[in-house]
Design an enzyme around this catalytic site. Sequence first.
Site, PDB file in Angstrom:
ATOM      1  CG  HIS A   1      43.586  42.374  39.497  1.00 18.20           C
ATOM      2  ND1 HIS A   1      43.620  41.483  40.544  1.00 18.20           N
ATOM      3  CD2 HIS A   1      44.822  42.375  38.955  1.00 18.20           C
ATOM      4  CE1 HIS A   1      44.824  40.959  40.637  1.00 18.20           C
ATOM      5  NE2 HIS A   1      45.580  41.488  39.677  1.00 18.20           N
TER       6      HIS A   1
ATOM      7  CG  ASP B   1      48.965  44.486  44.089  1.00 16.58           C
ATOM      8  OD1 ASP B   1      49.586  43.897  43.188  1.00 16.58           O
ATOM      9  OD2 ASP B   1      47.922  44.028  44.594  1.00 16.58           O
TER      10      ASP B   1
END
Length: 175
Positions: free
Chosen positions: A37, A111
């Site tokens: 992230h 993702d």
Amino acid sequence: FNVVKKSKAYMDGMVDGGILASIKHFPGHGDTDVDSHYDLPVLNFSRERLDSLEIFPFKELIKDGAPSVMVGHMFIPALDNTPNKPSSISKNVVTEILRKELGFKGLTVTDAMDMKGVTKFFPNGEGDVLAIEAGHDLLEISENSARAIDLVQKSIHSGRLNQADIDSRVKRILA
């Protein structure tokens, strides 16, 4: 084998309940010290290690009918040594390894495309186009969906992306 057994039971339960299960994060996201992230994890493992440990559960679950595979944002030089190129936008990882070597026929999904693991080195929507070039059917959470659509359309018109490839992926999604 324990991971495969438990993952298969969970996957089968989801599918039996009418849920499209997606196994993730291909080719293996367990042994990292960086959160994708916030940055791009680097996995400096040999291909032999990757095949025997990280990729092994995916290979088995694909044989068992996994309907979808999510590819994670990790730089894995043994699979694609293009500097700072996440596996999620690597044609070698998505098309050559996942589709061709492992024989995966289901849906591929990235993702989230707004994560720093991809945007750090491929900003301004370039990662979105590269994910489609890599062979993905679905992109999860672009930083800017309107921009991504525009970039894909421009890439089709310029010949960078092939309309027939896009059409085949849409048919796979609809099926």
